[in-house]
Design an enzyme around this catalytic site. Structure first.
Site, PDB file in Angstrom:
ATOM      1  N   SER B 163       0.845  -1.199   0.000  1.00 44.15           N
ATOM      2  CA  SER B 163       0.000   0.000   0.000  1.00 44.15           C
ATOM      3  C   SER B 163       0.873   1.239   0.000  1.00 44.15           C
ATOM      4  CB  SER B 163      -0.874   0.062   1.253  1.00 44.15           C
ATOM      5  OG  SER B 163      -1.435  -1.177   1.521  1.00 44.15           O
ATOM      6  N   GLU B 246       0.007  -3.446  13.606  1.00 47.41           N
ATOM      7  CA  GLU B 246      -0.894  -3.304  12.471  1.00 47.41           C
ATOM      8  C   GLU B 246      -2.301  -3.766  12.835  1.00 47.41           C
ATOM      9  OE1 GLU B 246       0.293  -5.518   9.010  1.00 47.41           O
ATOM     10  OE2 GLU B 246      -1.013  -4.332   7.719  1.00 47.41           O
ATOM     11  N   GLU B 374      -8.094 -16.991   8.540  1.00 47.98           N
ATOM     12  CA  GLU B 374      -7.641 -18.309   9.013  1.00 47.98           C
ATOM     13  C   GLU B 374      -6.384 -18.163   9.865  1.00 47.98           C
ATOM     14  OE1 GLU B 374      -8.630 -17.626   5.880  1.00 47.98           O
ATOM     15  OE2 GLU B 374     -10.537 -18.654   6.126  1.00 47.98           O
TER      16      GLU B 374
END
Lengths: 374, 391
Positions: B163, B246, B374
């Site tokens: 990003s 994060e 997951e």
């Protein structure tokens, strides 16, 4: 902002947990659920002696004057141990008694309930009607100094052991809350076994049952607001109970996954089981946040308190069912047996889902409060 | 338990609100594809500069580094208010939230003096080079390699899902420096100047049509050893710190973002009709919308609970994983709910400015980026519930 329990709240939590382990271990729960009433008078007196009944009620009635967060702390631990007995029923009745207009009745009966000398319940549900506060079909007819009750209530919790029953009836001014003695003439209490044997249900029939007119707790708008508030307190208890119950099912499943082997490996090392456990954790923790927020918001009287209660009830009901089903599945065959404790919690939670309105009922309340008010 | 804001928290919020009222610029006209233009980059840089000058950049940083020692709760108030007021996205988010704090922990005094002030002021925009085409969930398997040559590392390889790379001056890059060691023990962290010869990038178009991410290519890129962060082959520890930060960071801004979607849905359901009746009067729609409202509110409570824990304990833990799963999966469900309730027209690009389609598509990425659902569940299973490691 502090979401954590305070030190005194944590001490309370620990003392309820210790008490339940000591006084009501799993074997005792099983013994009691096989009885007609699921009540152990010694256990009940013990709970009362700790001050946990009516701990949120004013000190003038022998309550401890604490908040609903503390009540939730107690209920969570009782739920974690699946303690049988009329804690919820008595809390509901005591709360309603404290909120109703008649301070004479409150002064007379509340200390008994709080001290453990009497047990209470509220007769609300009727056949063909749900949890909406619509006009009850049971009638309360005043004549002179007497009130005569006629009609039928069902799914009344702990009616078989209650010394005091608050009946939601229809009077001249609409809703009429009447204090009745379940053992008096004209009142028939008939056990109706349900899915959860640890909290007994009964059908209660009133056939010209008379009580003194002084036993009218409240009528009309006053009765409605007292009943509504007492149900919100009841929802806090039920939600906290479901949190405790979910926590027990999660802990039990994780423990089992750490010892049970298949294919020569711990089943807890399989991702199929791990993902399930993580989901149970997520929904249990989320339920906890929802339930305790509702307790706090209701205590503080925040603007969103009513919505918070409905959000807690809808979320916790769905989550507890999910956690229970997942726990059984993760256990495999043993989880489906009578001998394993899971079914006690699974059944209690199903009954709890219905109490004070299920998730669908409360989602409609959320819609009413949010969409219609937008 | 007391969920009222403290006096400090309230004062922080009120100051901020007053400042935002005066300073938030006009929103950038939302036309697909403009995210990559230099004009947009300048618009974002100007905003970052304004935040800095107003004292709202790096609020959670220690005072010693020019911050305000803001608590996680105050930081979350800031993130929420920025979204609420439709402020531009923060170009400095990676530098401020991830790179800066990592340099504070692992950097040399020279590195701190050189990089931290420029992150805060918005002069340097940062991106992070973690994921690779063959190292997604298994980031530690990364293969971008750095070989020592004199006082330089020479880097070759490819990163993906980066990003802000198109706007970035610097990149915090994970590279493999020991090919013999177990995969977690051969990684080193480098601070790479994006203007170095041999760095190139290509925007990566997503199924939603926009290009927020990039592919980054490194061909014989020389990085001075002075720009190595932390010890050689100890980069995984650095990476873990970043990943924890994060996950803990996103919470409150996602609440406000999804809240806007739900509020919009309620408004549309009240306005649009089917068979002559507002959609919001249909009992099935009411159930669906109420479910969205309930889930979102429980998310808000989860965030507040995590923040209040973080404010006390300081280090972000695995609870960030729970929040990540919760918001990303909820985002998908709510995007679906909106289209179910609003019906056939919601598939049109012209309906609600394309927001329905955008959310429906963009939310598929949410359960993948920043660690898949997951992986997050396995983190909970292993680190919270104590189950054996399974991968």
């Amino acid at each position: 902002m502090d979401f954590d329990l305070s030190k005194p709240q944590k001490l309370l939590q620990q003392s309820v947990r210790d008490f339940c382990q000591r006084e009501c271990p799993a074997e005792r729960v099983r013994e009691l659920m096989e009885t007609d009433t699921a009540i152990d008078d010694v256990l009940w007196q013990g709970i009362a002696d700790q001050g946990w009944i009516g701990l949120h009620l004013a000190e003038e009635y022998d309550g401890l004057g604490l908040g609903l967060v503390e009540l939730a702390v107690v209920a969570e631990e009782l739920g974690r141990a699946c303690v049988p007995g009329p804690f919820l029923s008595t809390t509901w009745a005591a709360t309603l008694l404290s909120l109703s207009g008649s301070s004479a009745l409150a002064e007379k009966h509340l200390p008994q309930l709080i001290e453990g000398a009497g047990k209470g319940t509220v007769a609300f549900l009727e056949e063909g009607a749900g949890w909406c506060l619509s006009q009850p079909q049971v009638t309360a007819t005043v004549s002179g100094s007497q009130v005569t009750l006629n009609g039928k209530k069902h799914l009344v919790t702990d009616a078989g052991v209650a010394d005091l029953m608050i009946v939601a009836a229809r009077g001249e001014q609409g809703l009429c809350l009447v204090l009745a003695d379940p053992s008096s003439d004209g009142v028939t209490v008939e056990a109706t076994p349900g899915i959860d044997s640890t909290r007994k249900l009964a059908q209660v029939t009133f056939a010209d049952a008379t009580v003194p007119a002084a036993n009218i707790l409240a009528q009309g708008a006053e009765a409605e607001s007292a009943l509504k508030r007492s149900r919100q307190v009841g929802i806090v208890v039920v939600c906290a109970e479901m949190v405790g119950s979910s926590q027990w099912m999660l802990d039990t499943t994780v423990e089992y996954a750490k010892t049970r082997k298949q294919f020569d490996q711990l089943i807890g090392s399989f991702q199929a089981i791990q993902l399930k456990c993580a989901d149970m954790f997520l929904q249990t923790e989320s339920s906890r946040a929802a339930a305790y927020y509702a307790a706090w918001a209701l205590t503080e009287g925040t603007e969103d308190a009513e919505r918070a209660v409905s959000i807690a009830k809808s979320y916790c009901s769905d989550a507890a069912r999910f956690v229970g089903g997942t726990a059984v599945q993760a256990h495999g065959g043993i989880g489906f047996t009578w001998e394993h404790g899971l079914h006690l919690y699974y059944k209690r939670n199903k009954a709890n889902e219905f109490l004070f309105g299920d998730a669908t009922y409360h989602r409609e309340q959320i819609a009413r409060l949010t969409i219609d008010a937008a | 338990m007391d969920l009222n804001l403290t006096a400090d928290e309230k004062a922080f919020r009120d100051d901020l609100r007053a400042w935002l009222k005066e300073n938030v610029p006009e929103p950038w006209p939302a036309t697909l594809g403009t995210e990559q233009t230099p004009e947009y980059a300048q618009y974002l840089r100007d905003w970052q500069r304004k935040l800095f000058e107003g004292g709202w950049a790096g609020v959670s940083w220690p005072k010693a580094y020019g911050g305000r020692d803001a608590t996680p709760i105050q930081q979350s108030i800031l993130l929420a208010e920025l979204i609420r007021t439709h402020a531009p996205e923060q170009l400095g988010v990676i530098g401020e939230g991830l790179v800066g704090p990592t340099i504070m922990v692992a950097g040399t005094d020279e590195q701190k003096a050189r990089f931290l002030p420029r992150i805060l002021s918005g002069e340097d925009v940062w991106c992070q080079g973690f994921s690779e085409p063959n190292a997604g969930s298994d980031v530690a398997a990364l293969g971008t390699k750095a070989v020592r040559d004199g006082d330089d590392w020479v880097v070759n390889g490819q990163k993906i899902w980066t990003s802000f790379a198109q706007f970035s001056d610097w990149c915090l890059l994970l590279v493999r420096t020991d090919f013999e060691a177990p995969k977690h023990k051969g990684i080193t962290t480098l601070l790479v100047d994006m203007k170095s010869p041999g760095v190139s990038l290509r925007p990566l178009r997503q199924m939603s049509g926009d290009s927020g991410f990039n592919e980054l290519f490194f061909t014989d890129v020389r990085v001075p050893v002075a720009n190595q962060l932390g010890e050689t082959n100890n980069g995984w520890r650095v990476a873990i710190t970043i990943l924890m930060n994060e996950r803990a960071n996103l919470g409150s801004s996602m609440f406000v973002f999804i809240d806007q979607a739900v509020k919009g849905l309620i408004e549309q359901a009240r306005t649009l009709t089917k068979n002559g009746k507002p959609l919001s009067e249909d009992p099935v729609n009411r159930q669906k919308i109420a479910q969205a409202i309930a889930e979102l509110e429980v998310y808000r409570l989860n965030v507040d609970r995590a923040l209040s824990g973080l404010t006390k304990n300081q280090t972000p833990g695995p609870e960030g994983s729970m929040l990540k799963i919760y918001w990303s999966e909820m985002y998908q469900r709510i995007a679906q709910t909106a289209m179910e309730v609003l019906g056939d027209v919601s598939q049109l690009a012209g309906f609600d400015n394309g927001n329905c389609i955008y959310r429906y598509l963009r939310s598929r990425g949410s359960t993948i980026e920043g660690g898949t659902s997951e992986i997050q569940r396995l983190i909970i299973a292993e680190r919270v519930l104590g189950l054996p490691k399974s991968y």
